[in-house]
Design a protein around this motif. Structure first.
Motif, PDB file in Angstrom:
ATOM      1  N   PRO A 378       0.810  -1.202  -0.030  1.00 36.83           N
ATOM      2  CA  PRO A 378      -0.096   0.065  -0.046  1.00 36.83           C
ATOM      3  C   PRO A 378       0.801   1.235  -0.135  1.00 36.83           C
ATOM      4  CG  PRO A 378      -0.010  -1.156   2.220  1.00 36.83           C
ATOM      5  CD  PRO A 378       0.946  -2.007   1.065  1.00 36.83           C
ATOM      6  N   PRO A 379       0.300   2.269  -0.833  1.00 33.91           N
ATOM      7  CA  PRO A 379       1.107   3.614  -0.541  1.00 33.91           C
ATOM      8  C   PRO A 379       1.228   4.028   0.814  1.00 33.91           C
ATOM      9  CG  PRO A 379      -0.870   3.631  -2.061  1.00 33.91           C
ATOM     10  CD  PRO A 379      -1.058   2.645  -1.453  1.00 33.91           C
ATOM     11  N   PRO A 380       2.601   4.484   1.089  1.00 37.81           N
ATOM     12  CA  PRO A 380       2.982   5.133   2.458  1.00 37.81           C
ATOM     13  C   PRO A 380       2.026   6.113   2.988  1.00 37.81           C
ATOM     14  CG  PRO A 380       5.058   4.436   1.092  1.00 37.81           C
ATOM     15  CD  PRO A 380       3.940   4.592   0.415  1.00 37.81           C
ATOM     16  N   ALA A 381       1.453   6.491   4.072  1.00 40.17           N
ATOM     17  CA  ALA A 381       0.575   7.273   4.700  1.00 40.17           C
ATOM     18  C   ALA A 381       1.343   8.570   4.644  1.00 40.17           C
ATOM     19  CB  ALA A 381      -0.007   6.717   6.094  1.00 40.17           C
ATOM     20  N   PRO A 382       2.290   8.742   5.142  1.00 43.56           N
ATOM     21  CA  PRO A 382       2.891  10.164   4.901  1.00 43.56           C
ATOM     22  C   PRO A 382       3.103  10.588   3.504  1.00 43.56           C
ATOM     23  CG  PRO A 382       4.259   8.810   6.574  1.00 43.56           C
ATOM     24  CD  PRO A 382       3.134   7.907   5.730  1.00 43.56           C
TER      25      PRO A 382
END
Length: 841
Positions: A378-382
């Motif tokens: 998944p794409p990193p949240a930050p």
């Protein structure tokens, strides 16, 4: 027959029973060209199209051409392709080989992928951002709209178990390869030797010792050009050809074409040649061991290209290029020990890339949270949060996170959101032509060539060069605008810009064209500021700037832009405290105020200036972290001024006020009463007065701004506001300011210690006073400091009667010796008190 042919039947059977599958087959097995053709007549396809994703344009065209040749057709008949600026399909096309960005746009236009029966993800191990996004969107499309849609992931070196799990425990079909033996030779690069120089040496050795053509891997175009220069004239009958993504199509095709009879070929390539392509005749691979990857920094919001060691999977893919058609040799320019330490796989791009394009694509798809989709990683949240913040700043998303009409138009253009926003804003101004030139310039490497000279960072200079290049017919000169240029690159950028202007005019974003659309009059700094509002920068000192995002940046000495008050820093690194600026454009404050009104914050700042000891009320214009303008505020709100003034007093203490002895005594007398009766009397200590400033000082300080104003406040009156009229009467009665002595003198009392009020007087003035005087209604005895004629304490007591009886005679003996002219009676209680040396006769 190719090795992959043995598993085509099991693969078709798997896709008949299940909607998804994973195919793992080594390089050279034939999976890229055989699998799509074998699926054409599958019953589950039911006459629909097959779409196959290839990571690179060159591979997409090559694969489509090879499959068309196998069927005896022209490209565009039953086999076609769609890549950037180049499409060959027809109404009869059944297999479309496309690049990954094309799939994203197809899904956005038709989420159900109507008419498409299968999507094949070739070379999925490369894990580009677009392939991960495309797969995530296809999985949701399959779930919501198309249960009959088949998805197939193909690779030679991927993690098959993870892919299978993502596809709902899809079956994994494994094929065998047909690789000729490849001998590996290690030629470690010495410390300090550039990779291109080491490659040149290895290629020369291979040409001298081994047979066949050479494929050499380097990290980027710059290294390829230097290696090509180093191999110039290496040997008669040897052609040295470059191969990288931004080369013209003809040059790319020349690199992969077979060598002419009697000729040897050296292909200097980036990672573009790792997979899918077969470079005819290659039996020798020289692997420099590095690759260039984009790395996005959430800390700075910038992407930089970083040269990193290849992974084990990439090294094996490269090595396999030497054994496709015959036994081969692979020269690795690193040690066997370093070989053991290679990472198994490259980091997926989604974990390190700028996620703004992905965030915009998901918003256009209707997804705000990427967790709504299925991902291998998944794409990193930050980084994702930062991407959405940028999209909001560009007007692509609302504050609530929904895509705007402007955001939809940006997504339709298929460009990075920054450039898409710039083109749409420029179109509104009638500056489309120049904006398209700028977008094309920024998507390519620099058109200006440098040797050892200081690079010119001015984007305007490049825009002017491009404008001048448009006027030439035929070959461009080597120098334009006084700078050496890459003429072939100039022509390609002009072609790209022309495509962008056509796309802009034909897109749904088309607005009413103004008469000045063709004019080359747009302001470069303004347009680049639209794309990079966070990189508008303000001059701090010569060549040193502060970016709107708060970072520092600097350019090399000698640049004309080094003295401009404002610039847009378009290209810069994110190393260290200050980034180095590689490309920038000038921008005026007037243009900032005119064209960036939605980014500018208007603030009214009221704060305490401790150096000036005054309230400063200022109006400010700010762009991000930049202070554009600051002017005095006219008629500031006196209530806010008073609040800040009180903060200034609390910061510096009550010494900000004008304390004379009467005012200080008033405070001390009130504090004495507070000690006696804390429930009825206010706390007049320093801390208590500071806590209650607004009550007693506020009315007197209203309309004041500075310490000099505060000095005018009558503090006795101000303090008196803390108590009632009755308390003031009681204060004067219970806590007198002075005491009248037997000598007739009126002496002030000292209440600085509320526990021990002090009366200080010369001993001779107290003769006849039998008892210690008391205050506070007779409850508190004064502490008496008995002074010598020289006003020095000789005794401290709260029991005056006892002093006269005992200690006086010892004190008298001492004082009489020191002050013989003064009056020292034997009986102080009967003697007249005096303020003189001796009492009057």
């Amino acid at each position: 027959m190719l090795p992959i042919d043995e598993v085509l039947a099991p693969l078709n059977q798997a896709l008949t029973l299940r909607p998804n599958a994973v195919l793992v087959a080594p390089p050279g097995s034939g999976k890229t060209t055989r699998v799509p053709l074998a699926m054409l007549e599958a019953p589950w396809l039911n006459g629909r199209k097959i779409v196959m994703l290839e990571p690179r344009r060159l591979a997409a065209r090559s694969v489509a051409g090879y499959m068309a040749k196998l069927r005896g057709e022209k490209v565009g008949d039953s086999i076609g392709y769609r890549v950037k600026h180049d499409t060959k399909v027809s109404a009869h096309t059944r297999i479309e080989v496309i690049t990954e960005g094309v799939l994203t746009r197809m899904l956005q236009q038709d989420p159900s992928l109507d008419g498409i029966g299968a999507v094949l993800f070739d070379e999925f191990h490369e894990r580009s951002l677009h392939s991960d996004l495309g797969l995530a969107l296809c999985l949701q499309s399959q779930s919501l709209f198309r249960e009959d849609l088949r998805l197939l992931i193909m690779s030679a070196t991927m993690d098959a178990e993870s892919a299978s799990a993502l596809l709902g425990d899809a079956p994994v079909v494994t094929g065998e390869g047909r690789m000729f033996p490849v001998e590996t030779r290690h030629l470690p690069r010495r410390a300090g030797v550039r990779v291109e120089d080491a490659v040149v040496t290895a290629v020369q050795q291979a040409l001298a010792q081994d047979e066949g053509d050479v494929l050499a891997f380097l990290p980027g175009a710059a290294e390829i050009r230097r290696a090509q220069a180093g191999l110039s004239g290496v040997s008669p009958g040897v052609r040295v050809l470059p191969l990288y993504g931004s080369l013209p199509q003809a040059a790319q095709e020349a690199a992969i074409a077979p060598a002419k009879p009697g000729e040897r070929k050296v292909v200097l390539a980036t990672s573009i040649a790792e997979t899918s392509l077969t470079v005819d005749g290659v039996r020798i691979v020289v692997d420099g061991g590095t690759m260039r990857v984009p790395r996005f920094s959430p800390r700075t919001g910038m992407t930089r290209l970083e040269t990193v060691p290849v992974s084990r999977a990439s090294a094996d893919q490269r090595r396999g290029r030497a054994g496709r058609t015959a036994p081969g040799i692979c020269y690795r320019l690193w040690t066997e020990q370093e070989d053991l330490r290679l990472e198994p796989r490259s980091t997926p791009e989604v974990l390190e890339a700028d996620l703004a394009p992905l965030a915009l694509a998901l918003a256009a798809w209707g997804v705000a949270d990427p967790d709504e989709l299925s991902w291998l990683d998944p794409p990193p949240a930050p980084a994702y949060a930062q991407a959405r913040a940028l999209l909001r700043r560009l007007g692509a998303l609302t504050e609530a996170g929904a895509i705007t009409p402007h955001g939809h138009r940006m997504a339709e253009l298929g460009l990075h959101p920054r450039l898409a926003h710039m083109l749409l804003r420029a179109q509104e101004m009638g500056w489309s032509r120049q904006a398209c030139d700028l977008a094309a310039l920024l998507r390519e490497r620099d058109i200006v060539r440098y040797d050892r000279s200081v690079p010119n960072v001015d984007v305007m200079k490049r825009a002017s060069i491009l404008q001048e290049a448009r006027q030439w017919r035929g070959e461009l000169p080597e120098s334009l605008g006084g700078l050496r240029v890459d003429s072939a690159l100039c022509r390609r950028i002009i072609t790209e810009a022309d495509h962008l202007i056509r796309m802009l005019r034909s897109s749904q974003a088309q607005s009413n064209q103004s008469e000045k659309e063709q004019a080359y009059t747009g302001d470069v700094g303004v347009m680049l500021g639209w794309a990079y509002p966070d990189r508008i920068a303000q001059l701090r000192s010569s060549g040193r700037f502060t970016l709107a995002n708060g970072r520092g940046a600097a350019m090399e000495a000698g640049q004309a832009l080094a003295y401009d008050r404002y610039i847009v820093a378009v290209d810069l690194d994110d190393q260290g405290v200050e980034s180095r600026i590689y490309l920038a454009a000038s921008l005026s404050l007037e243009h900032i105020e005119e064209h960036f009104q939605t980014d500018i914050r208007h603030e009214e700042i009221m704060e305490w200036d401790n150096s000036a000891r005054a309230v400063r009320a200022r109006k400010r214009l700010l762009l991000g972290g930049l202070l554009l303008k600051e002017t005095p505020m006219e008629n500031p709100d006196p209530e806010r001024v008073l609040t800040v003034l009180m903060e200034g007093i609390r910061l510096n203490g009550l010494d900000m006020l004008s304390w004379k002895r009467p005012e200080r005594q008033m405070q001390e007398r009130m504090q004495f009463m507070h000690k006696v009766n804390p429930e009825q009397w206010p706390d007049a200590s320093e801390a208590g007065l500071l806590d209650n400033l607004e009550t007693w000082l506020g009315p007197h300080a209203y309309g004041m701004k500075s310490r000099s104003d505060l000095q005018k406040i009558p503090l006795t009156e101000a303090l008196a506001d803390l108590i009632s009229y009755e308390q003031r009467v009681e204060l004067n009665h219970m806590v007198p300011t002075h005491m009248t002595l037997p000598s007739g003198s009126r002496v002030p009392l000292d209440y600085s210690n509320p526990d021990q009020p002090v009366l200080a007087a010369r001993l001779q003035e107290l003769f006849g006073w039998k008892e210690t005087p008391r205050i506070g209604g007779g409850r508190v005895p004064l502490t008496i400091h008995l002074l010598s004629p020289a006003q020095r304490p000789v005794q401290v007591t709260q029991d005056l009667a006892s002093f006269w009886k005992t200690a006086y005679y010892e004190v008298r003996k001492d004082l009489k010796g020191r002050y013989p002219k003064h009056y020292w009676p034997d009986n102080p209680l009967e003697a007249p008190a005096t303020s003189r040396t001796r009492p009057k006769a």
